[in-house]
Scaffold this motif. Structure first.
Motif, PDB file in Angstrom:
ATOM      1  N   LEU A   1       0.839  -1.197   0.000  1.00  0.00           N
ATOM      2  CA  LEU A   1       0.000   0.000   0.000  1.00  0.00           C
ATOM      3  C   LEU A   1       0.874   1.246   0.000  1.00  0.00           C
ATOM      4  O   LEU A   1       1.838   1.350   0.763  1.00  0.00           O
ATOM      5  CB  LEU A   1      -0.911   0.026   1.229  1.00  0.00           C
ATOM      6  N   VAL A   2       0.511   2.196  -0.864  1.00  0.00           N
ATOM      7  CA  VAL A   2       1.145   3.507  -0.895  1.00  0.00           C
ATOM      8  C   VAL A   2       0.071   4.541  -0.586  1.00  0.00           C
ATOM      9  O   VAL A   2      -0.978   4.554  -1.224  1.00  0.00           O
ATOM     10  CB  VAL A   2       1.777   3.799  -2.276  1.00  0.00           C
ATOM     11  N   VAL A   3       0.309   5.376   0.412  1.00  0.00           N
ATOM     12  CA  VAL A   3      -0.632   6.441   0.756  1.00  0.00           C
ATOM     13  C   VAL A   3      -0.050   7.772   0.288  1.00  0.00           C
ATOM     14  O   VAL A   3       1.037   8.172   0.718  1.00  0.00           O
ATOM     15  CB  VAL A   3      -0.911   6.480   2.268  1.00  0.00           C
ATOM     16  N   LEU A   4      -0.759   8.432  -0.611  1.00  0.00           N
ATOM     17  CA  LEU A   4      -0.296   9.698  -1.192  1.00  0.00           C
ATOM     18  C   LEU A   4      -1.078  10.871  -0.609  1.00  0.00           C
ATOM     19  O   LEU A   4      -2.267  10.751  -0.318  1.00  0.00           O
ATOM     20  CB  LEU A   4      -0.495   9.682  -2.710  1.00  0.00           C
ATOM     21  N   THR A   5      -0.412  11.995  -0.457  1.00  0.00           N
ATOM     22  CA  THR A   5      -1.086  13.218  -0.038  1.00  0.00           C
ATOM     23  C   THR A   5      -1.271  14.183  -1.206  1.00  0.00           C
ATOM     24  O   THR A   5      -1.952  15.196  -1.077  1.00  0.00           O
ATOM     25  CB  THR A   5      -0.304  13.919   1.089  1.00  0.00           C
ATOM     26  N   LYS A   6      -0.670  13.854  -2.346  1.00  0.00           N
ATOM     27  CA  LYS A   6      -0.890  14.612  -3.567  1.00  0.00           C
ATOM     28  C   LYS A   6      -0.661  13.678  -4.748  1.00  0.00           C
ATOM     29  O   LYS A   6       0.059  12.674  -4.635  1.00  0.00           O
ATOM     30  CB  LYS A   6       0.040  15.815  -3.646  1.00  0.00           C
ATOM     31  N   PRO A   7      -1.270  13.952  -5.888  1.00  0.00           N
ATOM     32  CA  PRO A   7      -1.123  13.067  -7.050  1.00  0.00           C
ATOM     33  C   PRO A   7       0.335  12.877  -7.438  1.00  0.00           C
ATOM     34  O   PRO A   7       1.148  13.803  -7.359  1.00  0.00           O
ATOM     35  CB  PRO A   7      -1.897  13.816  -8.148  1.00  0.00           C
ATOM     36  N   ALA A   8       0.666  11.656  -7.838  1.00  0.00           N
ATOM     37  CA  ALA A   8       2.027  11.331  -8.263  1.00  0.00           C
ATOM     38  C   ALA A   8       1.960  10.197  -9.277  1.00  0.00           C
ATOM     39  O   ALA A   8       0.941   9.510  -9.393  1.00  0.00           O
ATOM     40  CB  ALA A   8       2.875  10.922  -7.061  1.00  0.00           C
ATOM     41  N   ARG A   9       3.025  10.014 -10.026  1.00  0.00           N
ATOM     42  CA  ARG A   9       3.061   8.903 -10.978  1.00  0.00           C
ATOM     43  C   ARG A   9       2.941   7.592 -10.222  1.00  0.00           C
ATOM     44  O   ARG A   9       3.538   7.408  -9.160  1.00  0.00           O
ATOM     45  CB  ARG A   9       4.364   8.920 -11.784  1.00  0.00           C
ATOM     46  N   PHE A  10       2.140   6.699 -10.790  1.00  0.00           N
ATOM     47  CA  PHE A  10       1.927   5.412 -10.143  1.00  0.00           C
ATOM     48  C   PHE A  10       1.717   4.360 -11.218  1.00  0.00           C
ATOM     49  O   PHE A  10       1.016   4.586 -12.190  1.00  0.00           O
ATOM     50  CB  PHE A  10       0.704   5.474  -9.212  1.00  0.00           C
TER      51      PHE A  10
ATOM     52  N   LYS B   1      -4.438  10.351 -12.823  1.00  0.00           N
ATOM     53  CA  LYS B   1      -5.513  11.049 -13.514  1.00  0.00           C
ATOM     54  C   LYS B   1      -6.350  11.892 -12.543  1.00  0.00           C
ATOM     55  O   LYS B   1      -6.576  11.502 -11.400  1.00  0.00           O
ATOM     56  CB  LYS B   1      -6.420  10.048 -14.234  1.00  0.00           C
ATOM     57  N   LYS B   2      -6.805  13.019 -13.023  1.00  0.00           N
ATOM     58  CA  LYS B   2      -7.634  13.912 -12.220  1.00  0.00           C
ATOM     59  C   LYS B   2      -8.939  13.220 -11.828  1.00  0.00           C
ATOM     60  O   LYS B   2      -9.574  12.557 -12.644  1.00  0.00           O
ATOM     61  CB  LYS B   2      -7.940  15.189 -13.009  1.00  0.00           C
ATOM     62  N   GLY B   3      -9.332  13.363 -10.581  1.00  0.00           N
ATOM     63  CA  GLY B   3     -10.573  12.765 -10.106  1.00  0.00           C
ATOM     64  C   GLY B   3     -10.434  11.349  -9.601  1.00  0.00           C
ATOM     65  O   GLY B   3     -11.373  10.784  -9.052  1.00  0.00           O
TER      66      GLY B   3
ATOM     67  N   THR C   1       2.830  -4.735  -9.879  1.00  0.00           N
ATOM     68  CA  THR C   1       3.660  -4.651  -8.669  1.00  0.00           C
ATOM     69  C   THR C   1       2.912  -5.066  -7.408  1.00  0.00           C
ATOM     70  O   THR C   1       3.459  -4.981  -6.310  1.00  0.00           O
ATOM     71  CB  THR C   1       4.178  -3.212  -8.484  1.00  0.00           C
ATOM     72  N   ARG C   2       1.665  -5.492  -7.574  1.00  0.00           N
ATOM     73  CA  ARG C   2       0.834  -5.884  -6.421  1.00  0.00           C
ATOM     74  C   ARG C   2       0.804  -4.768  -5.376  1.00  0.00           C
ATOM     75  O   ARG C   2       0.992  -4.987  -4.186  1.00  0.00           O
ATOM     76  CB  ARG C   2       1.350  -7.186  -5.794  1.00  0.00           C
ATOM     77  N   THR C   3       0.558  -3.569  -5.876  1.00  0.00           N
ATOM     78  CA  THR C   3       0.564  -2.394  -5.016  1.00  0.00           C
ATOM     79  C   THR C   3      -0.681  -1.556  -5.259  1.00  0.00           C
ATOM     80  O   THR C   3      -1.075  -1.337  -6.404  1.00  0.00           O
ATOM     81  CB  THR C   3       1.808  -1.525  -5.283  1.00  0.00           C
ATOM     82  N   SER C   4      -1.297  -1.087  -4.184  1.00  0.00           N
ATOM     83  CA  SER C   4      -2.419  -0.159  -4.295  1.00  0.00           C
ATOM     84  C   SER C   4      -1.981   1.203  -3.790  1.00  0.00           C
ATOM     85  O   SER C   4      -1.116   1.308  -2.917  1.00  0.00           O
ATOM     86  CB  SER C   4      -3.618  -0.654  -3.477  1.00  0.00           C
ATOM     87  N   ALA C   5      -2.576   2.235  -4.332  1.00  0.00           N
ATOM     88  CA  ALA C   5      -2.291   3.598  -3.907  1.00  0.00           C
ATOM     89  C   ALA C   5      -3.594   4.299  -3.565  1.00  0.00           C
ATOM     90  O   ALA C   5      -4.591   4.182  -4.294  1.00  0.00           O
ATOM     91  CB  ALA C   5      -1.547   4.367  -4.996  1.00  0.00           C
ATOM     92  N   ILE C   6      -3.601   5.009  -2.453  1.00  0.00           N
ATOM     93  CA  ILE C   6      -4.771   5.772  -2.025  1.00  0.00           C
ATOM     94  C   ILE C   6      -4.355   7.225  -1.848  1.00  0.00           C
ATOM     95  O   ILE C   6      -3.338   7.515  -1.206  1.00  0.00           O
ATOM     96  CB  ILE C   6      -5.341   5.218  -0.706  1.00  0.00           C
ATOM     97  N   LEU C   7      -5.114   8.119  -2.434  1.00  0.00           N
ATOM     98  CA  LEU C   7      -4.832   9.545  -2.341  1.00  0.00           C
ATOM     99  C   LEU C   7      -5.615  10.134  -1.173  1.00  0.00           C
ATOM    100  O   LEU C   7      -6.847  10.126  -1.161  1.00  0.00           O
ATOM    101  CB  LEU C   7      -5.206  10.244  -3.646  1.00  0.00           C
ATOM    102  N   VAL C   8      -4.898  10.622  -0.183  1.00  0.00           N
ATOM    103  CA  VAL C   8      -5.511  11.228   0.999  1.00  0.00           C
ATOM    104  C   VAL C   8      -5.351  12.739   0.896  1.00  0.00           C
ATOM    105  O   VAL C   8      -4.235  13.247   0.915  1.00  0.00           O
ATOM    106  CB  VAL C   8      -4.841  10.710   2.290  1.00  0.00           C
ATOM    107  N   GLY C   9      -6.450  13.458   0.767  1.00  0.00           N
ATOM    108  CA  GLY C   9      -6.370  14.908   0.641  1.00  0.00           C
ATOM    109  C   GLY C   9      -7.719  15.547   0.872  1.00  0.00           C
ATOM    110  O   GLY C   9      -8.749  14.869   0.994  1.00  0.00           O
ATOM    111  N   GLU C  10      -7.740  16.877   0.914  1.00  0.00           N
ATOM    112  CA  GLU C  10      -8.966  17.626   1.176  1.00  0.00           C
ATOM    113  C   GLU C  10      -9.969  17.518   0.031  1.00  0.00           C
ATOM    114  O   GLU C  10     -11.168  17.680   0.234  1.00  0.00           O
ATOM    115  CB  GLU C  10      -8.628  19.106   1.419  1.00  0.00           C
ATOM    116  N   ASP C  11      -9.486  17.254  -1.180  1.00  0.00           N
ATOM    117  CA  ASP C  11     -10.396  17.193  -2.322  1.00  0.00           C
ATOM    118  C   ASP C  11     -11.421  16.076  -2.199  1.00  0.00           C
ATOM    119  O   ASP C  11     -12.526  16.177  -2.717  1.00  0.00           O
ATOM    120  CB  ASP C  11      -9.609  17.011  -3.622  1.00  0.00           C
TER     121      ASP C  11
END
Length: 263
Positions: free
Chosen positions: A97-106, A112-114, A123-133
């Motif tokens: 798991l990767v937790v992002l606070t802003k969009p990044a290449r993944f 992508k926006k939204g 890579t058997r990896t998930s990413a979650i974007l954590v932010g005010e949006d």
């Protein structure tokens, strides 16, 4: 111009079918003769065992708390499913798991926006974007569903279901979209299986399971009007709750059910 009665009746029947369904989706059939989808070993793995997940009580207070609780829930997902696969003698590999606070290449692509979360099969990896949006403005309980469901995509990959899905042929756009919904709903159901096994600890301070189902239904109804990859709210709720109450991956056979159940 005069039409023979038989032809007129046939034409009227076609119009009626389209008006009832709103599209050709009602004519699409369940998947057949693809054992990796309809008779997968995962379905015979038995009920998942209940476990404690005290660090998986999600938070939206701030990015740091959100990351801490997401990592806790993800650790429980890995531990719970690892033990289940071991008991069933199925091959298993943990997901990252990767937790992002802003969009990044993944996964080699621009974020992508939204988009709020993604899973990279390579890579058997998930990413979650954590932010005010999105994340920090959304009710805490809603995130249980998409986090556990995203892990369900990892399980589909491990068991060959993802490859089986990709290899499916389709005769129309409606059939392609229905296949996509079958896959997504199965991941949601598998997420429900896990959530039911840890809810007493992970969900003890939340609004409760009925509140989650209500949110999921409303969100599904909203998205299904815009994107037919999204199932209607009542069907998302059906599969999520079915997994939650059964605790058995065998209850998540979305590939073989009638089209109405995955619409």
């Amino acid at each position: 111009m005069f039409r023979p009665p038989a032809l007129l009746a046939s034409a009227l029947l076609c119009v009626l079918l389209v008006s009832i369904s709103g599209s050709a989706e009602a004519l699409v059939s369940p998947v057949r003769d693809v054992p990796v989808l309809t008779d997968n070993g995962l379905y015979r793995s038995g009920k998942i065992k209940s476990s404690e997940c005290p660090d998986g009580a999600l938070s939206t207070q701030n990015a740091a708390d959100a990351k801490r609780t997401l990592v806790g829930l993800w650790s429980c997902l890995n531990a719970s499913w690892s033990a289940h696969f071991k008991r069933a003698k199925l091959p298993f590999a943990s997901a990252k798991l990767v937790v992002l606070t802003k969009p990044a290449r993944f996964c080699g692509q621009k974020w992508k926006k939204g988009v709020n979360a993604r899973h990279c099969y390579a890579t058997r990896t998930s990413a979650i974007l954590v932010g005010e949006d999105y994340y920090l403005r959304t009710r805490v309980i809603y995130h249980f569903q998409y986090v556990a469901g995203m892990y369900g995509r990892h399980l589909q990959s491990l068991t060959g279901i993802t490859n089986g899905h990709v290899a499916l042929s389709y005769k129309s756009q409606a059939e392609r979209l229905e296949q996509a919904r079958r896959g997504i709903l199965q991941a949601d159901c598998l997420g429900g299986v896990f959530l039911g096994s840890v809810w007493k600890s992970a969900g003890q301070d939340s609004e409760g399971w009925p509140a989650l189902l209500e949110l999921v239904k409303k969100n599904g109804d909203y998205n299904s009007r815009k994107d037919r990859r999204s199932a209607r709210g009542k069907n998302i709720v059906y599969w999520l709750d079915r997994g939650f109450r059964s605790g058995d991956p065998g209850s998540c056979k979305t590939w073989a059910v009638p089209s109405s159940r995955v619409a």
